[in-house]
Scaffold this active site. Sequence first.
Site, mmCIF file in Angstrom:
data_model
loop_
_atom_site.group_PDB
_atom_site.id
_atom_site.type_symbol
_atom_site.label_atom_id
_atom_site.label_comp_id
_atom_site.label_asym_id
_atom_site.label_seq_id
_atom_site.Cartn_x
_atom_site.Cartn_y
_atom_site.Cartn_z
ATOM 1 N N TYR A 176 0.821 -1.201 0.000
ATOM 2 C CA TYR A 176 0.000 0.000 0.000
ATOM 3 C C TYR A 176 0.858 1.254 0.000
ATOM 4 C CZ TYR A 176 0.934 0.867 4.991
ATOM 5 O OH TYR A 176 1.541 1.154 6.190
ATOM 6 N N ARG A 206 -7.401 -20.690 -1.587
ATOM 7 C CA ARG A 206 -6.334 -20.501 -0.595
ATOM 8 C C ARG A 206 -5.194 -21.496 -0.796
ATOM 9 N NH1 ARG A 206 -4.223 -22.098 4.048
ATOM 10 N NH2 ARG A 206 -3.390 -20.488 5.431
ATOM 11 N N LYS A 258 6.413 -1.808 1.945
ATOM 12 C CA LYS A 258 5.229 -1.236 2.593
ATOM 13 C C LYS A 258 4.079 -2.226 2.417
ATOM 14 C CE LYS A 258 3.199 3.353 3.254
ATOM 15 N NZ LYS A 258 3.318 3.411 4.710
ATOM 16 N N GLU A 294 13.122 2.186 13.689
ATOM 17 C CA GLU A 294 12.189 3.270 13.359
ATOM 18 C C GLU A 294 11.046 3.246 14.368
ATOM 19 O OE1 GLU A 294 10.339 2.581 9.514
ATOM 20 O OE2 GLU A 294 10.223 0.432 9.883
ATOM 21 N N LEU A 343 11.339 1.332 6.857
ATOM 22 C CA LEU A 343 10.628 1.788 5.666
ATOM 23 C C LEU A 343 11.313 3.064 5.175
ATOM 24 C CD1 LEU A 343 7.951 1.197 3.995
ATOM 25 C CD2 LEU A 343 7.152 3.283 5.065
HETATM 26 N N1 PMP Z 1 7.970 3.662 8.966
HETATM 27 C C1 PMP Z 1 6.807 2.980 9.064
HETATM 28 C C2 PMP Z 1 6.810 1.609 9.647
HETATM 29 C C3 PMP Z 1 5.608 3.577 8.614
HETATM 30 O O1 PMP Z 1 4.452 2.906 8.684
HETATM 31 C C4 PMP Z 1 5.633 4.904 8.107
HETATM 32 C C5 PMP Z 1 4.366 5.599 7.687
HETATM 33 N N2 PMP Z 1 3.790 4.989 6.597
HETATM 34 C C6 PMP Z 1 6.865 5.572 8.026
HETATM 35 C C7 PMP Z 1 8.014 4.908 8.474
HETATM 36 C C8 PMP Z 1 6.958 6.971 7.479
HETATM 37 O O2 PMP Z 1 6.834 6.958 6.075
HETATM 38 P P1 PMP Z 1 6.282 8.254 5.294
HETATM 39 O O3 PMP Z 1 7.148 9.385 5.682
HETATM 40 O O4 PMP Z 1 6.428 7.876 3.862
HETATM 41 O O5 PMP Z 1 4.861 8.448 5.725
#
Ligand code: PMP
Length: 291
Positions: A30, A97, A144, A176, A200
């Site tokens: 997503y 499935r 993501k 993070e 991410l």
């Molecule tokens: N890390 C994770 C695990 C996230 O879910 C998000 C938000 N989607 C971010 C970092 C920040 O990403 P962005 O700046 O693209 O929203």
Amino acid sequence: MIYLNGEWMPIEKAMVPVLDRGFIFGDGVYEVIPCYSGHPFRLREHLTRLQSSLDGVRIENPCSIERWDELVREMVAKNPMDDQYVYLQVTRGVAPRDHAFPKGVKPTVFMMTNPLTTPPQAQRDRGVAAVTVADNRWLRCDIKSVSLLANCLLRQTAVDGEAAEAVLLRDGFLTEGSASNIFVVKNGVIVTPPKTNFILPGITYDVVIELARANRLPLEIRQVSEAEVRDADELWLTSSTKEVLPISTLDGKPVGRGINAGKPGPVAARMYQLYQDYKRTVMRAPDNVDA
Ligand code: PMP
């Protein structure tokens, strides 16, 4: 109006078969794209990250970049709102499935939009509480993926501790947040972990790094130890919906020392301002040009 597999409809009418692999396996990816006054923010970058997520899970991109661009703008045009975030999701599709990939199945494409409320001034002035939690997610956090169960559990740990975010530590190092990237400030230097499979690659993370460089703020992109997190003068979280938000307590202890302990710091305030100024340039840009 939402978009599902080529059709626009009210969300109440949108139905997905129970055998969709998104429902059965969390087999999909997503994106969340903030749009300010109708202007998608960093759309190309979001669509590029979407492509890497799709590549990472071996789903063929159902749309060209141009088509996605068109769909996002159509979504915003059909749902006029001041600020909003467009959510888009692609799953591997509907099939009996079986863990192995089905053959010849069309991916499911779903898009919706919702009002975007960024953190209010009072919260930014106070900063938010965060707790540290062991990062027990898989080793492809750069994708993501809609399989967000681990992130949900981690976030709930934060909520149970009356905190806004979980700051994740893996093997003694910062990764993070459960839904954000984390920045540390020590002696005026901004420090954040590099883009690896453990985090991410945030779009906001990139903007913050670009703004730091453009404004000659001292910046280091490197591994950050747990000790450095606990000893930080400032901690921030960044994301498309939270922007740049200071963390003022970590595990119940104030962030920083001296008179500034437990209060958002000056570097966060500067970066927040730079971010707002940058956003304004995007809002002024012509429709199909990202600033
Ligand atoms: N890390 C994770 C695990 C996230 O879910 C998000 C938000 N989607 C971010 C970092 C920040 O990403 P962005 O700046 O693209 O929203």
